[in-house]
Design an enzyme around this catalytic site. Structure first.
Site, PDB file in Angstrom:
ATOM      1  N   ASP A 169      88.216   6.193  60.952  1.00 43.70           N
ATOM      2  CA  ASP A 169      87.993   7.475  61.588  1.00 43.70           C
ATOM      3  C   ASP A 169      88.300   7.467  63.081  1.00 43.70           C
ATOM      4  O   ASP A 169      87.409   7.354  63.925  1.00 43.70           O
ATOM      5  CB  ASP A 169      86.571   7.974  61.332  1.00 43.70           C
ATOM      6  CG  ASP A 169      86.586   9.466  61.059  1.00 43.70           C
ATOM      7  OD1 ASP A 169      87.419  10.151  61.682  1.00 43.70           O
ATOM      8  OD2 ASP A 169      85.804   9.934  60.231  1.00 43.70           O
ATOM      9  N   GLY A 171      80.163  14.397  53.725  1.00 40.72           N
ATOM     10  CA  GLY A 171      81.202  14.360  52.705  1.00 40.72           C
ATOM     11  C   GLY A 171      82.557  14.737  53.252  1.00 40.72           C
ATOM     12  O   GLY A 171      82.701  15.109  54.424  1.00 40.72           O
ATOM     13  N   ASP A 179      87.245  24.463  59.031  1.00 43.19           N
ATOM     14  CA  ASP A 179      88.380  25.143  58.386  1.00 43.19           C
ATOM     15  C   ASP A 179      89.127  24.228  57.417  1.00 43.19           C
ATOM     16  O   ASP A 179      90.079  24.655  56.774  1.00 43.19           O
ATOM     17  CB  ASP A 179      89.344  25.703  59.448  1.00 43.19           C
ATOM     18  CG  ASP A 179      90.000  24.614  60.280  1.00 43.19           C
ATOM     19  OD1 ASP A 179      89.642  23.422  60.098  1.00 43.19           O
ATOM     20  OD2 ASP A 179      90.863  24.948  61.121  1.00 43.19           O
ATOM     21  N   GLY A 180      88.705  22.960  57.369  1.00 44.48           N
ATOM     22  CA  GLY A 180      89.353  22.040  56.441  1.00 44.48           C
ATOM     23  C   GLY A 180      90.690  21.506  56.920  1.00 44.48           C
ATOM     24  O   GLY A 180      91.343  20.747  56.213  1.00 44.48           O
ATOM     25  N   ASP A 236      78.428   7.543  58.906  1.00 45.83           N
ATOM     26  CA  ASP A 236      79.485   7.903  57.953  1.00 45.83           C
ATOM     27  C   ASP A 236      80.837   7.351  58.393  1.00 45.83           C
ATOM     28  O   ASP A 236      81.807   7.432  57.648  1.00 45.83           O
ATOM     29  CB  ASP A 236      79.571   9.427  57.786  1.00 45.83           C
ATOM     30  CG  ASP A 236      79.791  10.145  59.093  1.00 45.83           C
ATOM     31  OD1 ASP A 236      78.995   9.946  60.025  1.00 45.83           O
ATOM     32  OD2 ASP A 236      80.774  10.902  59.203  1.00 45.83           O
TER      33      ASP A 236
HETATM   34  P1  AMP Z   1      84.185  13.053  61.509  1.00 49.19           P
HETATM   35  O1  AMP Z   1      83.643  13.349  62.858  1.00 49.19           O
HETATM   36  O2  AMP Z   1      85.684  13.147  61.418  1.00 49.19           O
HETATM   37  O3  AMP Z   1      83.657  11.762  60.950  1.00 49.19           O
HETATM   38  O4  AMP Z   1      83.663  14.211  60.544  1.00 49.19           O
HETATM   39  C1  AMP Z   1      82.311  14.420  60.300  1.00 49.19           C
HETATM   40  C2  AMP Z   1      82.162  15.399  59.171  1.00 49.19           C
HETATM   41  O5  AMP Z   1      82.700  16.667  59.529  1.00 49.19           O
HETATM   42  C3  AMP Z   1      82.831  15.010  57.880  1.00 49.19           C
HETATM   43  O6  AMP Z   1      82.007  15.432  56.839  1.00 49.19           O
HETATM   44  C4  AMP Z   1      84.120  15.797  57.920  1.00 49.19           C
HETATM   45  O7  AMP Z   1      84.636  16.017  56.623  1.00 49.19           O
HETATM   46  C5  AMP Z   1      83.675  17.086  58.570  1.00 49.19           C
HETATM   47  N1  AMP Z   1      84.752  17.791  59.266  1.00 49.19           N
HETATM   48  C6  AMP Z   1      85.341  17.468  60.440  1.00 49.19           C
HETATM   49  N2  AMP Z   1      86.270  18.367  60.781  1.00 49.19           N
HETATM   50  C7  AMP Z   1      86.307  19.294  59.790  1.00 49.19           C
HETATM   51  C8  AMP Z   1      87.067  20.488  59.547  1.00 49.19           C
HETATM   52  N3  AMP Z   1      87.994  20.919  60.405  1.00 49.19           N
HETATM   53  N4  AMP Z   1      86.795  21.185  58.431  1.00 49.19           N
HETATM   54  C9  AMP Z   1      85.859  20.773  57.556  1.00 49.19           C
HETATM   55  N5  AMP Z   1      85.129  19.667  57.719  1.00 49.19           N
HETATM   56  C10 AMP Z   1      85.327  18.928  58.822  1.00 49.19           C
HETATM   57 MG    MG Z   2      84.196  10.589  59.468  1.00 50.89          MG
END
Ligand code: AMP
Ligand code: MG
Length: 500
Positions: free
Chosen positions: A269, A96, A131-132, A259
């Site tokens: 992404d 998510g 950390d979002g 995802d």
């Molecule tokens: P991604 O590799 O960008 O596709 O991210 C994979 C998952 O990790 C997704 O659910 C993102 O929302 C979550 N995510 C990545 N970086 C962060 C972050 N710094 N804080 C919270 N969630 C993260």
């Molecule tokens: Mg992603």
């Protein structure tokens, strides 16, 4: 900056939020965290106009407050999307939007519906350990690479803006300036969305998700006998075409988790992605891709694997009889290979200026010899194709000079030229066509890195210059020679990082 006192930044976009309306259970309502001191770093005025927004209004403090999530524009209903995903082959039931929000869907003046999405806007319920937040460098990286992909004619999400938050965030390399990316996409539906819906066990939810996806991406299939099957065929075709386009330009996505595989067929992404310089099918840039799962050469196979995961979520809609459903899914999935190879061949024939050559089998034999030629001699991918056109203009010097063993090029080139008309004028015309599909400028890794380092340190000059270059990837311009060549050989292997 607009001084118009009547400007109301909360009515910048025309929102109509079909996802929030139709897909209860697949999101959480959420608000962005407040950015203490927002500052616009990069802004895509042209895209703003396309969306029917006034770029001058968006660039004001009120507009930037919307782009960073501090103000909720009228009609916007921020939500964090729920999805699952296979990451490097391992299933995570609950990923998510951990640090992202869908602000809503904008219907532009042409009636085209697109998502407006923030990335780096703070922790959500899906954040797990994260950390979002997002750092300036990676968000600008998504901006420049996605805009390069768009300029190359490759389906992709777009970048509307990067806003520095004024906050410093902790990363492995130390404290870094934070940023929020405003992303635009024809939707954020992904294979992982279907995985999440299917995992709830609620078939009606999967059906609603299919209907929603069909309405957005394949409206003509709404009344078909089995919309889920038409949708699946459509996604398979779109993704086969997409990965072929990546291969044509040497793009390595780097994190092809389910995802990160869209239903729209757009590239999404931009994390550890990069353009390959020296041709090598085993190329991996991502620091965490130890097994080379997402290497250049593996991309088509991985995409097919991801599409099999999509099929699994739709089986019960294909046919109530599981055996028959699996047979249907398998047949469509097997079509991926043919579709991919056809798309790859067609694009390669264009790149080589032999689109009209007959028989097509002869042209494809010449195409098929290219990867091995480039691999064996470690040739720069972008330069090879771009310099080929000058051979048709009577000067094969530049492309031959890429080879330490020019005889290897000569042997292949003889088979190639045998398929090209001998007439000089025709060759010059074909050369011009080749230059419209073979970029001279791609975002070279060392230049991207230098631009992001400078931006992180506070100077946007190199970044702005790079964006200007990659916006016109096919037009050779004087003074830009440094953008057309690979990094000096003494720079070590390039690495990209997921911890963005
Ligand atoms: P991604 O590799 O960008 O596709 O991210 C994979 C998952 O990790 C997704 O659910 C993102 O929302 C979550 N995510 C990545 N970086 C962060 C972050 N710094 N804080 C919270 N969630 C993260
Ligand atoms: Mg992603």
């Amino acid at each position: 900056m607009s001084a118009d006192a009547s400007l109301d930044a909360t009515t910048l976009f025309q929102f109509d939020n079909s996802y929030a309306r139709e897909l209860e259970g697949l999101y959480e309502r959420w608000q962005a965290e407040r950015a203490p001191a927002p500052r616009l770093l990069a802004f895509n005025r042209h895209l703003a106009e396309e969306l029917g927004a006034d770029p001058d209004a968006l660039a004001t403090d009120e507009g930037v407050a919307v782009l960073v999530g501090n103000t909720t524009a009228e009609g916007s209903e921020p939500i964090a999307l729920a999805y699952s995903g296979h990451q490097f082959g391992n299933y995570s039931p609950r990923l998510g939007d951990g640090r992202a929000l869908l602000l809503g869907e904008i219907v532009d003046p042409q009636g085209v519906r697109r998502d407006l999405h923030l990335k780096g806007s703070g922790r959500t319920r899906f954040a797990r350990g994260g950390d979002g937040k997002a750092a300036v460098g990676p968000m600008l990286r998504e901006y420049v690479i996605s805009e390069a992909m768009h300029a190359l004619g490759i389906p992709t999400t777009r970048s509307l803006a990067v806003v520095a938050t004024g906050e410093r965030i902790a990363r492995d390399t130390g404290m870094l300036p934070g940023a929020v990316l405003a992303r635009v996409a024809s939707s954020h539906l992904r294979v992982g969305s279907f995985q999440y819906a299917a995992a709830t066990g609620d078939v009606d939810l999967v059906r609603r998700l299919v209907d929603h996806a069909v309405a957005r991406h394949l409206p003509e299939a709404a009344d078909s006998e089995i919309p889920a099957l038409e949708l699946f065929r459509h996604v398979v075709a779109r993704q086969a075409d997409l990965v072929a386009r990546w291969m044509h330009v040497g793009f390595i996505h780097g994190v092809m988790n389910t995802d990160n595989t869209t239903i729209s067929g757009e590239t999404i992404d931009y994390g550890p992605c990069a353009f390959m310089d020296r041709f090598d099918t085993a190329t991996v840039f991502s620091s965490i891709d130890h097994g080379g799962r997402y290497s250049y050469g593996n991309q088509p196979r991985v995409l097919q694997w991801n599409l099999a995961r999509l099929a699994e979520t739709l089986l019960s809609l294909f046919d109530p009889d599981t055996e028959r459903a699996v047979a249907i899914a398998t047949e469509v999935l097997q079509g991926f290979g043919d579709r991919y190879v056809a798309a790859w061949h067609a694009g390669m024939r264009d790149k080589l200026g032999i689109a009209g050559a007959t028989p097509v089998t002869a042209a494809d034999a010449v195409v098929d010899a290219v990867p091995e030629l480039l691999q064996t001699h470690a040739i720069d991918h972008t330069r090879f194709f771009r310099l080929l056109s000058s051979a048709l203009r009577g000067d094969d010097g530049p492309v031959r000079a890429l080879f330490t063993d020019p005889a290897a090029f000569d042997a292949w080139a003889a088979t190639w030229l045998a398929l090209v008309p001998a007439d000089v004028d025709q060759r010059v015309a074909i050369a011009a066509e080749m230059d419209r599909v073979n970029p001279i400028y791609v975002p070279r890794n060392h230049l991207v890195e230098a631009a992001l380092d400078a931006a992180t340190a506070g100077s946007m000059e190199a970044f702005d210059a790079l964006v200007d270059v990659i916006r016109h990837p096919f037009d050779e311009r004087p003074g830009l020679e440094a953008y057309a060549v690979p990094a000096p050989a003494d720079q070590g292997p390039y690495r990209t990082f997921c911890g963005t």
